[in-house]
Scaffold this motif. Structure first.
Motif, short mmCIF file in Angstrom:
data_model
loop_
_atom_site.label_atom_id
_atom_site.label_comp_id
_atom_site.label_asym_id
_atom_site.label_seq_id
_atom_site.Cartn_x
_atom_site.Cartn_y
_atom_site.Cartn_z
N ALA A 279 0.84 -1.20 0.00
CA ALA A 279 0.00 0.00 0.00
C ALA A 279 0.87 1.25 0.00
O ALA A 279 0.61 2.21 -0.73
CB ALA A 279 -0.94 -0.01 1.21
N ALA A 280 1.92 1.24 0.80
CA ALA A 280 2.82 2.39 0.88
C ALA A 280 3.52 2.63 -0.46
O ALA A 280 3.70 3.78 -0.88
CB ALA A 280 3.86 2.19 1.99
N GLU A 281 3.89 1.55 -1.16
CA GLU A 281 4.53 1.69 -2.47
C GLU A 281 3.56 2.29 -3.49
O GLU A 281 3.96 3.13 -4.30
CB GLU A 281 5.06 0.33 -2.95
CG GLU A 281 6.23 -0.19 -2.14
CD GLU A 281 7.43 0.73 -2.18
OE1 GLU A 281 7.98 0.96 -3.27
OE2 GLU A 281 7.83 1.24 -1.11
N VAL A 282 2.30 1.87 -3.45
CA VAL A 282 1.32 2.43 -4.38
C VAL A 282 1.10 3.92 -4.08
O VAL A 282 0.98 4.72 -5.01
CB VAL A 282 -0.01 1.64 -4.34
CG1 VAL A 282 -1.08 2.34 -5.17
CG2 VAL A 282 0.21 0.22 -4.85
N LEU A 283 1.08 4.29 -2.81
CA LEU A 283 0.95 5.71 -2.47
C LEU A 283 2.13 6.51 -3.03
O LEU A 283 1.95 7.61 -3.56
CB LEU A 283 0.84 5.89 -0.95
CG LEU A 283 0.70 7.33 -0.46
CD1 LEU A 283 -0.52 8.02 -1.05
CD2 LEU A 283 0.65 7.34 1.07
N LYS A 284 3.34 5.94 -2.98
CA LYS A 284 4.50 6.60 -3.57
C LYS A 284 4.30 6.81 -5.07
O LYS A 284 4.62 7.87 -5.61
CB LYS A 284 5.78 5.77 -3.35
CG LYS A 284 6.31 5.78 -1.95
CD LYS A 284 7.56 4.92 -1.90
CE LYS A 284 7.97 4.58 -0.50
NZ LYS A 284 9.11 3.62 -0.48
N ILE A 285 3.78 5.78 -5.75
CA ILE A 285 3.54 5.89 -7.19
C ILE A 285 2.51 6.98 -7.47
O ILE A 285 2.66 7.76 -8.42
CB ILE A 285 3.10 4.53 -7.77
CG1 ILE A 285 4.28 3.54 -7.72
CG2 ILE A 285 2.57 4.68 -9.20
CD1 ILE A 285 3.91 2.11 -8.04
N ALA A 286 1.48 7.06 -6.65
CA ALA A 286 0.48 8.12 -6.83
C ALA A 286 1.14 9.49 -6.72
O ALA A 286 0.87 10.38 -7.54
CB ALA A 286 -0.64 7.99 -5.78
N ARG A 287 1.99 9.66 -5.75
CA ARG A 287 2.65 10.96 -5.56
C ARG A 287 3.63 11.27 -6.69
O ARG A 287 3.68 12.40 -7.17
CB ARG A 287 3.35 10.97 -4.20
CG ARG A 287 2.34 11.02 -3.07
CD ARG A 287 3.00 11.05 -1.72
NE ARG A 287 1.99 11.27 -0.68
CZ ARG A 287 2.11 10.84 0.55
NH1 ARG A 287 3.18 10.15 0.93
NH2 ARG A 287 1.15 11.08 1.44
N ILE A 288 4.38 10.27 -7.13
CA ILE A 288 5.33 10.47 -8.22
C ILE A 288 4.61 10.85 -9.52
O ILE A 288 5.05 11.73 -10.26
CB ILE A 288 6.18 9.20 -8.45
CG1 ILE A 288 7.15 8.99 -7.28
CG2 ILE A 288 6.94 9.25 -9.77
CD1 ILE A 288 7.76 7.59 -7.24
N SER A 289 3.50 10.18 -9.79
CA SER A 289 2.78 10.36 -11.05
C SER A 289 1.79 11.52 -11.04
O SER A 289 1.32 11.94 -12.09
CB SER A 289 2.02 9.08 -11.40
OG SER A 289 0.97 8.86 -10.47
N GLY A 290 1.45 12.00 -9.85
CA GLY A 290 0.44 13.04 -9.75
C GLY A 290 -0.98 12.51 -9.84
O GLY A 290 -1.93 13.27 -9.99
#
Length: 149
Positions: free
Chosen positions: A90-101
């Motif tokens: 879940a934390a990794e997906v949140l990082k992807i959301a932040r990176i991608s906007g």
């Protein structure tokens, strides 16, 4: 201008499900195209380092919101507690959301990671969220599932 959206990789036709299969959903693909959304495929369980295939997983207590609050439990069919990898994914997906906007996610309903409105508690479908959906919603993302479109 197209907008990024996180999408459960299995819904896009990738072989990421616990059983090594896909849940490719043409309705999802058509929706993304019609809305001009750019899908960013994610599989929280693979991002956590779990293998594919892997034993099926479900909640034995609570749902994803409860797990984030330290009150829920995710286990797999062989009886292993899976809280740590599900939180890591879940934390990794949140990082992807932040990176991608990305501020939107379209996820696989009833998944212990991605469920938006429903998950499995043991073998029963209940109202609840998967771990990743709960974390993303707490961080301001809007969620929908394939059942919503």
């Amino acid at each position: 201008m197209s907008r990024p959206i996180l999408v459960s990789a299995c819904l896009l036709g990738l072989l990421t499900r616990y059983d090594g299969q896909t849940k490719c959903n043409q309705k999802v693909l058509d929706f993304l195209k019609a809305q001009g959304l750019v899908p960013i495929p994610v599989c929280p369980e693979q991002l956590a380092g779990l293998s594919t295939p892997r034993p099926a997983t479900f909640f034995s207590k609570g749902d994803g919101r409860d797990l984030l609050d330290g009150k829920g439990t995710v286990v797999n069919r062989v009886g292993d507690e899976m809280n740590a990898p599900f939180l890591r994914g879940a934390a990794e997906v949140l990082k992807i959301a932040r990176i991608s906007g990305a501020t939107l996610a379209l996820f696989k309903e009833r998944s212990p990671s991605c469920g938006v409105h429903q998950v499995y508690l043991e073998e029963t479908i209940i109202a609840g969220q998967g771990v990743t959906s709960a974390l993303l919603q707490r961080n301001g993302l809007s969620l929908c599932s394939e059942d919503d479109i």
